[in-house]
Design a protein around this motif. Structure first.
Motif, PDB file in Angstrom:
ATOM      1  N   CYS A 174       0.833  -1.212   0.000  1.00  9.99           N
ATOM      2  CA  CYS A 174       0.000   0.000   0.000  1.00  9.99           C
ATOM      3  C   CYS A 174       0.861   1.252   0.000  1.00  9.99           C
ATOM      4  CB  CYS A 174      -0.946  -0.012   1.196  1.00  9.99           C
ATOM      5  SG  CYS A 174      -0.100  -0.193   2.774  1.00  9.99           S
ATOM      6  N   ILE A 175       2.037   1.172   0.665  1.00 10.02           N
ATOM      7  CA  ILE A 175       2.944   2.323   0.683  1.00 10.02           C
ATOM      8  C   ILE A 175       3.430   2.599  -0.739  1.00 10.02           C
ATOM      9  CG2 ILE A 175       5.155   3.193   1.564  1.00 10.02           C
ATOM     10  CD1 ILE A 175       4.662   1.581   4.097  1.00 10.02           C
ATOM     11  N   GLN A 176       3.745   1.509  -1.470  1.00 10.22           N
ATOM     12  CA  GLN A 176       4.173   1.669  -2.869  1.00 10.22           C
ATOM     13  C   GLN A 176       3.048   2.213  -3.733  1.00 10.22           C
ATOM     14  OE1 GLN A 176       7.163   1.368  -3.645  1.00 10.22           O
ATOM     15  NE2 GLN A 176       8.163  -0.298  -2.561  1.00 10.22           N
ATOM     16  N   SER A 177       1.806   1.873  -3.387  1.00  9.64           N
ATOM     17  CA  SER A 177       0.692   2.193  -4.285  1.00  9.64           C
ATOM     18  C   SER A 177       0.193   3.617  -4.132  1.00  9.64           C
ATOM     19  CB  SER A 177      -0.470   1.226  -4.036  1.00  9.64           C
ATOM     20  OG  SER A 177      -1.194   1.641  -2.891  1.00  9.64           O
ATOM     21  N   CYS A 178       0.635   4.332  -3.085  1.00  7.09           N
ATOM     22  CA  CYS A 178       0.052   5.648  -2.784  1.00  7.09           C
ATOM     23  C   CYS A 178       0.808   6.757  -3.502  1.00  7.09           C
ATOM     24  CB  CYS A 178       0.063   5.901  -1.284  1.00  7.09           C
ATOM     25  SG  CYS A 178      -0.579   7.540  -0.866  1.00  7.09           S
ATOM     26  N   PRO A 179       0.158   7.476  -4.425  1.00  2.00           N
ATOM     27  CA  PRO A 179       0.853   8.562  -5.130  1.00  2.00           C
ATOM     28  C   PRO A 179       1.160   9.739  -4.208  1.00  2.00           C
ATOM     29  CG  PRO A 179      -1.370   8.231  -6.024  1.00  2.00           C
ATOM     30  CD  PRO A 179      -1.226   7.295  -4.871  1.00  2.00           C
ATOM     31  N   TYR A 180       0.559   9.766  -3.019  1.00  2.00           N
ATOM     32  CA  TYR A 180       0.750  10.890  -2.095  1.00  2.00           C
ATOM     33  C   TYR A 180       1.732  10.546  -0.972  1.00  2.00           C
ATOM     34  CZ  TYR A 180      -3.338  12.069  -4.743  1.00  2.00           C
ATOM     35  OH  TYR A 180      -4.179  12.296  -5.788  1.00  2.00           O
ATOM     36  N   ASP A 181       2.250   9.343  -0.955  1.00  2.00           N
ATOM     37  CA  ASP A 181       3.140   8.889   0.117  1.00  2.00           C
ATOM     38  C   ASP A 181       2.545   9.190   1.487  1.00  2.00           C
ATOM     39  OD1 ASP A 181       4.924   7.874  -1.684  1.00  2.00           O
ATOM     40  OD2 ASP A 181       6.264   9.604  -1.660  1.00  2.00           O
ATOM     41  N   PRO A 208      -2.454  -8.212  -6.628  1.00  2.00           N
ATOM     42  CA  PRO A 208      -1.479  -9.139  -7.223  1.00  2.00           C
ATOM     43  C   PRO A 208      -0.719  -9.925  -6.164  1.00  2.00           C
ATOM     44  CG  PRO A 208      -1.289  -6.973  -8.217  1.00  2.00           C
ATOM     45  CD  PRO A 208      -2.236  -6.834  -7.063  1.00  2.00           C
ATOM     46  N   MET A 209      -0.450  -9.292  -5.015  1.00  5.47           N
ATOM     47  CA  MET A 209       0.312  -9.979  -3.987  1.00  5.47           C
ATOM     48  C   MET A 209      -0.463 -11.176  -3.436  1.00  5.47           C
ATOM     49  SD  MET A 209       2.381  -8.207  -0.932  1.00  5.47           S
ATOM     50  CE  MET A 209       3.581  -7.224  -1.779  1.00  5.47           C
ATOM     51  N   SER A 210      -1.783 -11.038  -3.353  1.00  3.71           N
ATOM     52  CA  SER A 210      -2.608 -12.147  -2.896  1.00  3.71           C
ATOM     53  C   SER A 210      -2.559 -13.290  -3.918  1.00  3.71           C
ATOM     54  CB  SER A 210      -4.052 -11.666  -2.701  1.00  3.71           C
ATOM     55  OG  SER A 210      -4.870 -12.712  -2.254  1.00  3.71           O
ATOM     56  N   ILE A 227       3.934  -8.314 -12.712  1.00  3.31           N
ATOM     57  CA  ILE A 227       2.670  -7.631 -12.421  1.00  3.31           C
ATOM     58  C   ILE A 227       2.672  -7.077 -10.999  1.00  3.31           C
ATOM     59  CG2 ILE A 227       0.189  -7.991 -12.089  1.00  3.31           C
ATOM     60  CD1 ILE A 227       0.164  -9.761 -14.474  1.00  3.31           C
ATOM     61  N   LEU A 228       3.374  -7.766 -10.105  1.00  5.19           N
ATOM     62  CA  LEU A 228       3.483  -7.269  -8.739  1.00  5.19           C
ATOM     63  C   LEU A 228       3.910  -5.809  -8.757  1.00  5.19           C
ATOM     64  CD1 LEU A 228       3.665  -7.903  -5.632  1.00  5.19           C
ATOM     65  CD2 LEU A 228       6.081  -8.270  -6.004  1.00  5.19           C
ATOM     66  N   LEU A 229       4.877  -5.490  -9.629  1.00  3.02           N
ATOM     67  CA  LEU A 229       5.344  -4.107  -9.723  1.00  3.02           C
ATOM     68  C   LEU A 229       4.443  -3.267 -10.624  1.00  3.02           C
ATOM     69  CD1 LEU A 229       9.209  -4.621 -10.092  1.00  3.02           C
ATOM     70  CD2 LEU A 229       7.898  -4.272  -8.014  1.00  3.02           C
ATOM     71  N   TRP A 268       7.213   1.523 -12.925  1.00  2.00           N
ATOM     72  CA  TRP A 268       6.663   0.162 -12.882  1.00  2.00           C
ATOM     73  C   TRP A 268       5.354   0.046 -13.661  1.00  2.00           C
ATOM     74  CZ3 TRP A 268       7.005  -0.524  -6.847  1.00  2.00           C
ATOM     75  CH2 TRP A 268       8.363  -0.614  -6.488  1.00  2.00           C
ATOM     76  N   ASN A 269       4.690   1.177 -13.822  1.00  2.00           N
ATOM     77  CA  ASN A 269       3.302   1.143 -14.268  1.00  2.00           C
ATOM     78  C   ASN A 269       3.192   0.943 -15.780  1.00  2.00           C
ATOM     79  OD1 ASN A 269       0.462   3.333 -14.344  1.00  2.00           O
ATOM     80  ND2 ASN A 269       0.533   1.184 -13.831  1.00  2.00           N
ATOM     81  N   THR A 270       3.658  -0.197 -16.264  1.00  2.00           N
ATOM     82  CA  THR A 270       3.546  -0.510 -17.677  1.00  2.00           C
ATOM     83  C   THR A 270       3.253  -1.990 -17.828  1.00  2.00           C
ATOM     84  OG1 THR A 270       4.845  -0.851 -19.672  1.00  2.00           O
ATOM     85  CG2 THR A 270       6.076  -0.554 -17.652  1.00  2.00           C
TER      86      THR A 270
END
Lengths: 177, 313
Positions: free
Chosen positions: A95-102, B99-101, B167-169, B178-180
């Motif tokens: 979730c930390i990686q996924s947040c564009p706002y950190d 993806p992690m799940s 895909i994890l990344l 990563w977003n590609t």
């Protein structure tokens, strides 16, 4: 119900009271914070503009942190508040990686922690700690679906922006410009 | 216009000044997962093709590495967790959007399968091997009987595992590098190539090594093609992705990426494998080692560099 916050960038003086109030109210460990101040200086002298923003979790409508969580620890409660259940969090950091706002951090005890819009205070009919202490009253909090809420009224007559709308998360912090 | 940003009241460990929440553990896991997927895929493939006798290293011996790689990889993943005592929460739910799940559940199936595959060949590897319980003897006979369906399952699961490491990344929209969607196939191809490198290193049969070298050279070609497309796609995309590509095109990761991944990890081993095929005497462990190091460096660089790329400050 859709909780949201508006931040008046013309009234904010960047004192950091909201940061300290949050740390105190929520027992945030030393060295960490759930909200913070950004000072954006744009232009070159003598045409310089300063924008001050009190930032925190955007409690996004399309929240990537909730989607990527492998255990369901990150979840959405009533009013669109994004929360983390401590004993379901494995501390994987997705979730930390996924947040564009950190806006999330790894708590020293292992789980991931973040702004809760002070839902424990909301339950008692109070407003959030940061809003309560703001000395210039530049923070407005409330239900977007209620036209008489502070946040709805603040957004009605002002122009506003959200941060990184291109990230597609539908953030719910509105910055009055 | 000049713009300067000051962030005050905030200096969170591993998040400021830039994100660094994932360290060596994740690249190690991505590497070992890809390696395991590569070996399993080709073991399954050549068993189904009926090449068990001609290609013993691919089908029988190299798969002994897989359970070791997967267990070490899982251990690296476990080390990465900050709330380790709660790791079992992964297995109390299935989250379709995470993806992690998916990865956690894939590993839950593929790891036991890799042990079964190795167990079915252990008496051929160690003729004096004896199971401590008679029921295990019966089980061994059963799994030897069902090798073919196992091979099919391994191929499918190996592809899922290989793609999943990418895909994890790539599912993280917040990290533009990563977003590609190319990252999934790219990590799969890279994983297959590292798997082949390990098999070629172990193999003593000239026939087997020749077939595998040819496949590996093709895979390296595909990988270079995908990497070029990755960079082209970024350069034609939004500002944050152009900045992400520039990390490799003059930015701070340029030298490590081009030297260790592209030149030493892909081009040099491909040339060595081609030279060996046309008759030059080249010990094949050299290109294999280069491919393995290159594969690990690629994942390390992608994880490190990806965390620097962002939308805001």
């Amino acid at each position: 119900m859709r909780y949201a916050m508006a931040i008046d960038t013309k009234k904010c003086v960047g004192c950091g009271d909201c940061v300290v109030a949050c740390q105190t109210e929520n027992n945030v460990p030393i060295g960490y914070c759930r909200d913070w101040i950004v000072e954006n200086v744009a232009g070159s002298y003598p045409n310089v503009e300063v924008e001050l923003r009190s930032e925190r979790c955007n409690h996004c409508d399309n929240s990537p942190c909730v989607r990527c969580c492998p255990t369901g620890a990150s979840h959405i409660v009533e009013g669109g508040i994004v929360k983390v259940t401590h004993d379901e969090c494995i501390g994987c950091g997705a979730c930390i990686q996924s947040c564009p706002y950190d806006a999330r951090y790894s708590h020293p005890e292992g789980y991931v922690d973040k702004c809760t819009f002070c839902d424990h205070r909301l339950a008692k009919g109070q407003t959030t700690a940061c809003v309560a202490v703001c000395p210039t009253s530049c923070l407005y909090f409330g239900d977007l679906e209620d036209p008489n809420s502070d946040v709805s009224k603040a957004l009605k007559n002002r122009s506003w922006k959200v941060l990184a709308p291109e990230a597609g998360t539908k953030p719910q912090l509105y910055f009055l410009t | 216009m000049k713009e300067e940003l000051f962030v005050s009241g905030r200096n969170i460990p591993n998040i400021d000044p830039y994100l660094n929440i994932w360290h060596w553990e994740i690249p190690v896991y991505l590497f070992l997962g890809g390696l395991a997927a590569g070996i399993m895929f080709f073991a399954g493939l050549f068993l189904v093709l009926g090449k068990e006798k001609e290609m013993p290293t691919t089908v029988k011996w190299a798969p002994f590495l897989v359970p070791v790689a997967l267990v070490l990889g899982l251990f690296a993943l476990f080390l990465d967790l900050k709330h380790q005592l709660y790791f079992w929460r992964l297995y109390t739910t299935i989250r379709m959007e995470s993806p992690m799940s998916w990865g956690a559940w894939t590993l839950m199936i593929i790891t036991p399968l890799s042990f079964l595959w190795a167990a079915s060949y252990i008496k051929e590897a160690i003729p004096s091997w004896k199971w401590p319980m008679s029921i295990l003897d019966k089980m061994e006979k059963l799994i030897i009987q069902y090798r073919k369906p196992m091979a099919w399952a391994m191929m499918v699961l190996a592809v899922i595992l290989g793609v999943y490491t990418g895909i994890l990344l790539s599912a993280f929209n917040a990290r533009p590098l990563w977003n590609t969607s190319i990252l999934g196939p790219l990590f799969l191809v890279s994983g297959l190539s590292t798997g082949l490198a390990a098999i070629i290193w172990m193999s003593k049969s000239h026939y087997e090594r020749t077939i595998l070298s040819k496949i590996d050279i093709t895979l390296i070609g595909v990988e270079l093609f995908l990497i070029i497309h990755l960079l082209m796609g970024f350069l034609a995309a939004t500002e944050v992705q152009i900045e992400a590509a520039n990390l490799f095109l003059g930015g701070s990761f340029t030298v490590t990426f081009w030297v260790f991944v592209i030149i030493l990890g892909l081009i040099v081993p491909a040339i060595l494998e081609i030279l060996e095929l046309v008759g030059y005497k080249i010990p094949l462990w050299i290109p294999s080692l280069l491919i393995l190091i290159g594969g690990f460096m690629f994942r390390l660089i992608m994880v490190e560099a990806g965390q620097i790329t962002r939308y805001l400050y």
